[in-house]
Motif scaffolding. Structure first.
Motif, PDB file in Angstrom:
ATOM      1  N   GLU A 119       2.128   1.712  -3.316  1.00 27.36           N
ATOM      2  CA  GLU A 119       1.155   2.333  -4.509  1.00 27.36           C
ATOM      3  C   GLU A 119       1.002   3.716  -3.996  1.00 27.36           C
ATOM      4  OE1 GLU A 119      -2.563  -0.088  -3.872  1.00 27.36           O
ATOM      5  OE2 GLU A 119      -1.529  -1.760  -4.696  1.00 27.36           O
ATOM      6  N   LYS A 120       0.803   4.092  -2.875  1.00 27.39           N
ATOM      7  CA  LYS A 120       0.602   5.485  -2.522  1.00 27.39           C
ATOM      8  C   LYS A 120       1.760   6.487  -3.034  1.00 27.39           C
ATOM      9  CE  LYS A 120      -1.858   5.319   1.527  1.00 27.39           C
ATOM     10  NZ  LYS A 120      -1.722   5.162   3.108  1.00 27.39           N
ATOM     11  N   SER A 139       8.614   8.127   1.682  1.00 28.98           N
ATOM     12  CA  SER A 139       7.126   9.077   1.726  1.00 28.98           C
ATOM     13  C   SER A 139       7.365  10.257   2.652  1.00 28.98           C
ATOM     14  CB  SER A 139       6.187   8.058   2.202  1.00 28.98           C
ATOM     15  OG  SER A 139       6.058   7.658   3.535  1.00 28.98           O
ATOM     16  N   SER A 171       0.757  -1.213  -0.059  1.00 22.74           N
ATOM     17  CA  SER A 171      -0.111  -0.010  -0.189  1.00 22.74           C
ATOM     18  C   SER A 171       0.900   1.292   0.006  1.00 22.74           C
ATOM     19  CB  SER A 171      -1.029   0.089   1.224  1.00 22.74           C
ATOM     20  OG  SER A 171      -0.317  -0.097   2.409  1.00 22.74           O
ATOM     21  N   HIS A 179       1.666   6.435  -6.873  1.00 22.50           N
ATOM     22  CA  HIS A 179       0.313   7.241  -7.474  1.00 22.50           C
ATOM     23  C   HIS A 179       0.857   8.794  -7.272  1.00 22.50           C
ATOM     24  CE1 HIS A 179      -3.659   7.669  -8.027  1.00 22.50           C
ATOM     25  NE2 HIS A 179      -3.816   8.918  -7.022  1.00 22.50           N
ATOM     26  N   TYR A 180       1.630   9.188  -6.089  1.00 22.11           N
ATOM     27  CA  TYR A 180       1.731  10.633  -5.963  1.00 22.11           C
ATOM     28  C   TYR A 180       2.893  10.834  -6.982  1.00 22.11           C
ATOM     29  CZ  TYR A 180       4.278  14.329  -4.008  1.00 22.11           C
ATOM     30  OH  TYR A 180       4.941  15.665  -3.506  1.00 22.11           O
TER      31      TYR A 180
END
Lengths: 57, 224
Positions: free
Chosen positions: A34-35, B216, A31, A38-39
């Motif tokens: 994927e994030k 991230s 996940s 996607h970003y």
């Protein structure tokens, strides 16, 4: 409970925890990947769009 | 890199499968006072504890890295190894009662090694609580590193608890007075190796995850 049943139950609990942990980790990794993808795609698209706009103007 | 993971996973599954078969049908059960068939849980219980201690030593090493070195570099390693070590400590807590009931006639007793290990396990769990309560930043990393070191200081206490307190209150045998048949001894050492491999794979997964989390976070900072 017989002695062998204790062995089976003990092993099964460890097995469940082991597989559960691997499953959760894989899910978390997938996940997040994927994030991030996607970003990054969104960012690329928007920067590409801006570039086109500036070229047109 | 992906194929390496696949090969490692395949070999690991094969080894674990063979090991389980061997533990169930290869190695003989112990005498009734040791729990007979249930004694075979020892091949998970004790190796998991040993690997958990090794994991906690790694956590302590990474925590020192957070406190003395580059926080951003060592913090993900500390988080990852702590989580995996916690899983192994949980294996110990789970398998223990299922062996204790047939061997000692009780699921649980507040004897020295059980109590000290349980305290360590609770403190371990407290780490995740602390981590989630503190706001993100350097202070959170520093506090969690200090707390990790506190958890690690439990390891020598747990290991020495079988020697510290009087023999009358002990249920766990002292390591220096344990005797096992050669085949059981060999299986025990193989079990440590198998558990070590599982630990290594879990660590790999955990570090992958931490690396992605860092990535991230970097992207979020870039955005703002």
């Amino acid at each position: 409970m017989k002695n062998i049943e204790f062995l089976f139950v003990g092993f099964s609990f460890v097995w469940i925890l082991l597989l559960g942990y691997v499953g959760i980790q894989h899910h978390r990794i997938r996940s997040l990947e994927e994030k991030i993808n996607h970003y990054l795609d969104d960012r690329e698209e928007s920067s590409g769009g801006e570039g086109e706009e500036s070229e047109n103007s | 890199m992906k194929w390496l993971r696949l090969v490692f996973d395949f070999v690991l599954m094969l080894i674990v499968g063979l090991w389980v078969l061997w533990v169930f049908w290869g190695v003989p059960p112990a005498q009734a006072e040791a729990g007979a068939w249930a004694q075979k849980l020892m091949y998970i219980h004790v190796p998991s504890a040993i690997i958990g201690y090794v994991g906690l030593a790694m956590v302590a090493f990474f925590s020192l890295g957070v406190l003395l070195g580059d926080t951003r570099r060592w913090d993900p390693a500390m988080r990852g190894s702590l989580e995996v070590s916690y899983v192994f400590a949980s294996f110990v807590i789970i398998t223990g009662p299922f062996w204790a009931r047939p061997a000692w006639g009780t699921w649980w007793r507040w004897e020295p090694q059980l109590t000290t290990f349980f305290i360590m396990w609770l403190m371990f769990g407290g780490w995740f609580l602390l981590r989630n309560v503190l706001p993100e930043g350097t202070l959170r990393k520093t506090y969690s590193a200090i707390y990790s070191l506190l958890v690690f200081f439990n390891v020598p206490v747990v290991m020495a608890s079988a020697y510290f307190w009087q023999p009358q209150v002990q249920l766990h045998p002292r390591e220096d007075r344990l005797t096992m048949e050669p085949i059981m001894n060999q299986t025990f050492y193989v079990s440590i190796a198998v558990m070590g491999l599982i630990f290594a794979r879990f660590l790999w997964l955990s570090f992958d995850l931490e690396h992605l989390k860092e990535r991230s976070r970097e992207l979020i900072y870039e955005k703002h």
